[in-house]
Design an enzyme around this catalytic site. Structure first.
Site, PDB file in Angstrom:
ATOM      1  N   CYS A  42      44.884  39.275  36.185  1.00  0.00           N
ATOM      2  CA  CYS A  42      44.837  39.379  37.650  1.00  0.00           C
ATOM      3  C   CYS A  42      46.034  40.191  38.153  1.00  0.00           C
ATOM      4  O   CYS A  42      47.099  40.209  37.539  1.00  0.00           O
ATOM      5  CB  CYS A  42      44.845  37.982  38.281  1.00  0.00           C
ATOM      6  SG  CYS A  42      44.604  38.024  40.076  1.00  0.00           S
ATOM      7  N   ASP A  44      47.729  39.488  40.659  1.00  0.00           N
ATOM      8  CA  ASP A  44      48.671  38.544  41.278  1.00  0.00           C
ATOM      9  C   ASP A  44      50.108  38.800  40.804  1.00  0.00           C
ATOM     10  O   ASP A  44      50.368  38.867  39.598  1.00  0.00           O
ATOM     11  CB  ASP A  44      48.239  37.108  40.915  1.00  0.00           C
ATOM     12  CG  ASP A  44      48.969  36.070  41.751  1.00  0.00           C
ATOM     13  OD1 ASP A  44      50.219  36.032  41.714  1.00  0.00           O
ATOM     14  OD2 ASP A  44      48.296  35.298  42.452  1.00  0.00           O
ATOM     15  N   ARG A  46      52.580  37.029  40.587  1.00  0.00           N
ATOM     16  CA  ARG A  46      53.241  35.949  39.843  1.00  0.00           C
ATOM     17  C   ARG A  46      52.808  35.887  38.394  1.00  0.00           C
ATOM     18  O   ARG A  46      53.371  35.128  37.606  1.00  0.00           O
ATOM     19  CB  ARG A  46      52.956  34.604  40.537  1.00  0.00           C
ATOM     20  CG  ARG A  46      53.460  34.549  41.966  1.00  0.00           C
ATOM     21  CD  ARG A  46      52.820  33.406  42.730  1.00  0.00           C
ATOM     22  NE  ARG A  46      51.385  33.608  42.910  1.00  0.00           N
ATOM     23  CZ  ARG A  46      50.587  32.776  43.568  1.00  0.00           C
ATOM     24  NH1 ARG A  46      51.085  31.666  44.089  1.00  0.00           N
ATOM     25  NH2 ARG A  46      49.290  33.028  43.693  1.00  0.00           N
ATOM     26  N   HIS A  98      44.190  32.866  35.988  1.00  0.00           N
ATOM     27  CA  HIS A  98      45.293  31.952  36.329  1.00  0.00           C
ATOM     28  C   HIS A  98      44.851  30.954  37.384  1.00  0.00           C
ATOM     29  O   HIS A  98      44.079  31.297  38.281  1.00  0.00           O
ATOM     30  CB  HIS A  98      46.520  32.731  36.797  1.00  0.00           C
ATOM     31  CG  HIS A  98      46.337  33.438  38.112  1.00  0.00           C
ATOM     32  ND1 HIS A  98      46.855  32.958  39.290  1.00  0.00           N
ATOM     33  CD2 HIS A  98      45.677  34.583  38.434  1.00  0.00           C
ATOM     34  CE1 HIS A  98      46.522  33.780  40.275  1.00  0.00           C
ATOM     35  NE2 HIS A  98      45.810  34.775  39.784  1.00  0.00           N
ATOM     36  N   CYS A 101      44.394  31.104  41.783  1.00  0.00           N
ATOM     37  CA  CYS A 101      44.038  32.513  41.980  1.00  0.00           C
ATOM     38  C   CYS A 101      43.382  32.707  43.352  1.00  0.00           C
ATOM     39  O   CYS A 101      42.338  32.113  43.641  1.00  0.00           O
ATOM     40  CB  CYS A 101      43.091  32.985  40.875  1.00  0.00           C
ATOM     41  SG  CYS A 101      42.620  34.723  41.015  1.00  0.00           S
TER      42      CYS A 101
HETATM   43 CO    CO Z   1      44.519  35.928  40.847  1.00  0.00          CO
END
Ligand code: CO
Length: 216
Positions: A42, A44, A46, A98, A101
């Site tokens: 992803c 993302d 993090r 994750h 998400c």
């Molecule tokens: Co995500």
């Protein structure tokens, strides 16, 4: 602009750190890449691919998008897959989702998200495929986590549906892995997906070469 200046300063320090250990570091790095892993994760901020896997430059070919999707008409992910498997000859393909998400969460809500609608429709389709299992989960957080896992599973199956991976299965050792990064604890979880079991009954639909089994 201060943050941007900091990035360039950090880069200078990083160069010095690398050269202090190995004066030929960048010379060697520039010679070519032979990564062992293809990582699809992803976007993302993090979920930092190399950092969470403890890998160095040159060790993983990386593709990231919202909700770590492997859509068969997405030229981007399909090109990454083709190049990594056919030319870089990676031994492992990892799909890493994750918990927590945002993309998965958004696909669970009745919300018009504009251009994100067609993208996240892929996640809604995963929900539909597993409606029975997901519908039986009463706790919303548990259902959300499970959709994250099932989405990883379906994206792994999407990888196995491609010609390049089916060919690679014949020619050499290559393994598809489904993982989830648990950002509540930092733990990387191997979902240990049983592909022969999942593919049983659907192999004949997706098999491009007429063999009895897709995964062996
Ligand atoms: Co995500």
């Amino acid at each position: 602009m201060k943050r941007i200046e900091e990035i360039f300063q950090t880069n200078k320090e990083w160069i010095q750190e690398k050269l202090a250990i190995d004066s030929n570091y960048f010379e060697n790095l520039s010679k070519g890449q032979t990564p062992e892993f293809l990582y699809i994760g992803c976007s993302d901020s993090r979920v930092t691919a190399e950092e969470l896997m403890g890998l160095q430059p040159g060790e993983a070919f990386i593709h990231r998008n919202i909700a770590n999707l492997v859509n068969n008409v997405d030229l981007n992910v399909m090109s990454v897959l083709e190049y990594a498997v056919k030319y870089l000859k990676v031994n492992h393909i990892i799909v890493c989702g994750h918990y927590n998400c945002g993309g998965i969460k958004a696909a669970m809500e009745a919300k018009d998200l504009g251009i994100l609608n067609p993208w996240l429709r892929n996640v809604r389709d995963v929900y539909r495929l597993h409606k029975e299992e997901l519908g039986a989960i009463t706790d919303e957080q548990t259902r959300y986590n499970r959709l994250v896992e099932l989405n990883v599973q379906e994206q792994c199956v999407n990888i196995i549906k491609t010609a390049v991976v089916q060919q690679a299965y014949h020619d050499r050792e290559i393994t598809v892995h489904g993982w989830v990064f648990d950002m509540y604890t930092g733990r990387l979880v191997n979902l240990e997906i049983d592909f022969p079991k999942i593919l049983a009954g659907i192999e004949e639909i997706y098999n491009l070469y007429g063999d009895s089994s897709l995964t062996s």
